[in-house]
Design a protein around this motif. Sequence first.
Motif, PDB file in Angstrom:
ATOM      1  N   GLU A  10       0.825  -1.207   0.000  1.00 57.97           N
ATOM      2  CA  GLU A  10       0.000   0.000   0.000  1.00 57.97           C
ATOM      3  C   GLU A  10       0.864   1.265   0.000  1.00 57.97           C
ATOM      4  O   GLU A  10       0.575   2.224  -0.712  1.00 57.97           O
ATOM      5  CB  GLU A  10      -0.911  -0.010   1.226  1.00 57.97           C
ATOM      6  CG  GLU A  10      -1.849   1.165   1.312  1.00 57.97           C
ATOM      7  CD  GLU A  10      -2.691   1.128   2.575  1.00 57.97           C
ATOM      8  OE1 GLU A  10      -2.950   2.209   3.114  1.00 57.97           O
ATOM      9  OE2 GLU A  10      -3.068   0.025   3.011  1.00 57.97           O
ATOM     10  N   ILE A  11       1.933   1.252   0.797  1.00 57.10           N
ATOM     11  CA  ILE A  11       2.831   2.410   0.856  1.00 57.10           C
ATOM     12  C   ILE A  11       3.472   2.652  -0.504  1.00 57.10           C
ATOM     13  O   ILE A  11       3.489   3.780  -1.008  1.00 57.10           O
ATOM     14  CB  ILE A  11       3.911   2.201   1.943  1.00 57.10           C
ATOM     15  CG1 ILE A  11       3.287   2.299   3.329  1.00 57.10           C
ATOM     16  CG2 ILE A  11       5.028   3.235   1.804  1.00 57.10           C
ATOM     17  CD1 ILE A  11       4.216   1.901   4.465  1.00 57.10           C
ATOM     18  N   LYS A  13       2.427   1.591  -3.418  1.00 52.87           N
ATOM     19  CA  LYS A  13       1.410   1.907  -4.416  1.00 52.87           C
ATOM     20  C   LYS A  13       1.040   3.386  -4.348  1.00 52.87           C
ATOM     21  O   LYS A  13       0.881   4.051  -5.374  1.00 52.87           O
ATOM     22  CB  LYS A  13       0.173   1.042  -4.169  1.00 52.87           C
ATOM     23  CG  LYS A  13      -0.869   1.130  -5.230  1.00 52.87           C
ATOM     24  CD  LYS A  13      -1.982   0.142  -4.921  1.00 52.87           C
ATOM     25  CE  LYS A  13      -3.047   0.141  -5.955  1.00 52.87           C
ATOM     26  NZ  LYS A  13      -4.134  -0.780  -5.602  1.00 52.87           N
ATOM     27  N   LYS A  14       0.937   3.904  -3.139  1.00 51.54           N
ATOM     28  CA  LYS A  14       0.539   5.297  -2.955  1.00 51.54           C
ATOM     29  C   LYS A  14       1.666   6.272  -3.321  1.00 51.54           C
ATOM     30  O   LYS A  14       1.430   7.274  -3.989  1.00 51.54           O
ATOM     31  CB  LYS A  14       0.122   5.529  -1.501  1.00 51.54           C
ATOM     32  CG  LYS A  14      -0.379   6.923  -1.231  1.00 51.54           C
ATOM     33  CD  LYS A  14      -0.864   7.055   0.200  1.00 51.54           C
ATOM     34  CE  LYS A  14      -1.356   8.467   0.457  1.00 51.54           C
ATOM     35  NZ  LYS A  14      -1.734   8.657   1.848  1.00 51.54           N
ATOM     36  N   HIS A  15       2.894   5.962  -2.896  1.00 51.51           N
ATOM     37  CA  HIS A  15       3.977   6.918  -3.068  1.00 51.51           C
ATOM     38  C   HIS A  15       4.970   6.536  -4.156  1.00 51.51           C
ATOM     39  O   HIS A  15       5.649   7.401  -4.693  1.00 51.51           O
ATOM     40  CB  HIS A  15       4.733   7.100  -1.742  1.00 51.51           C
ATOM     41  CG  HIS A  15       3.886   7.682  -0.672  1.00 51.51           C
ATOM     42  ND1 HIS A  15       3.519   8.998  -0.648  1.00 51.51           N
ATOM     43  CD2 HIS A  15       3.305   7.116   0.416  1.00 51.51           C
ATOM     44  CE1 HIS A  15       2.763   9.226   0.401  1.00 51.51           C
ATOM     45  NE2 HIS A  15       2.612   8.095   1.065  1.00 51.51           N
ATOM     46  N   GLU A  19       3.041  -1.169  -6.832  1.00 50.87           N
ATOM     47  CA  GLU A  19       3.468  -2.041  -5.739  1.00 50.87           C
ATOM     48  C   GLU A  19       4.846  -2.629  -5.985  1.00 50.87           C
ATOM     49  O   GLU A  19       5.596  -2.896  -5.052  1.00 50.87           O
ATOM     50  CB  GLU A  19       2.459  -3.173  -5.553  1.00 50.87           C
ATOM     51  CG  GLU A  19       1.118  -2.715  -5.072  1.00 50.87           C
ATOM     52  CD  GLU A  19       0.109  -3.845  -5.003  1.00 50.87           C
ATOM     53  OE1 GLU A  19       0.513  -5.013  -5.129  1.00 50.87           O
ATOM     54  OE2 GLU A  19      -1.071  -3.545  -4.808  1.00 50.87           O
ATOM     55  N   GLU A  84       2.653  15.595   2.124  1.00 53.30           N
ATOM     56  CA  GLU A  84       1.820  14.401   2.298  1.00 53.30           C
ATOM     57  C   GLU A  84       2.195  13.622   3.555  1.00 53.30           C
ATOM     58  O   GLU A  84       1.327  13.147   4.283  1.00 53.30           O
ATOM     59  CB  GLU A  84       1.988  13.462   1.101  1.00 53.30           C
ATOM     60  CG  GLU A  84       1.214  13.863  -0.129  1.00 53.30           C
ATOM     61  CD  GLU A  84       1.434  12.879  -1.270  1.00 53.30           C
ATOM     62  OE1 GLU A  84       2.106  11.842  -1.063  1.00 53.30           O
ATOM     63  OE2 GLU A  84       0.936  13.157  -2.367  1.00 53.30           O
TER      64      GLU A  84
END
Length: 89
Positions: A10-11, A13-15, A19, A84
């Motif tokens: 998740e980290i 994928k977001k930043h 993935e 962010e």
Amino acid sequence: MYLTKEVKAEIFKKHGGSESNTGSTEGQIALFTHRINHLTGHLKKNHKDYNTERSLVALVGKRRSLLDYLKKKDIEKYRILIKELGIRK
């Protein structure tokens, strides 16, 4: 464990964009920030845990180096990322 595969994915994928892009500077900084926040909470409860304190200082130094690199390469991404993640600078 606090850092499972799903949390890591998740980290990144977001930043990091995806993935599988685990080497991106933004993803690494976000991962280090997550770990730093966890260790800070641990040290608030266990203030005599000097090994963890030493690890935390090393991790902050690594994150600082990556942030300096990102700032030099792309100042706009740097500004967006620190906003962010809530990093002071």
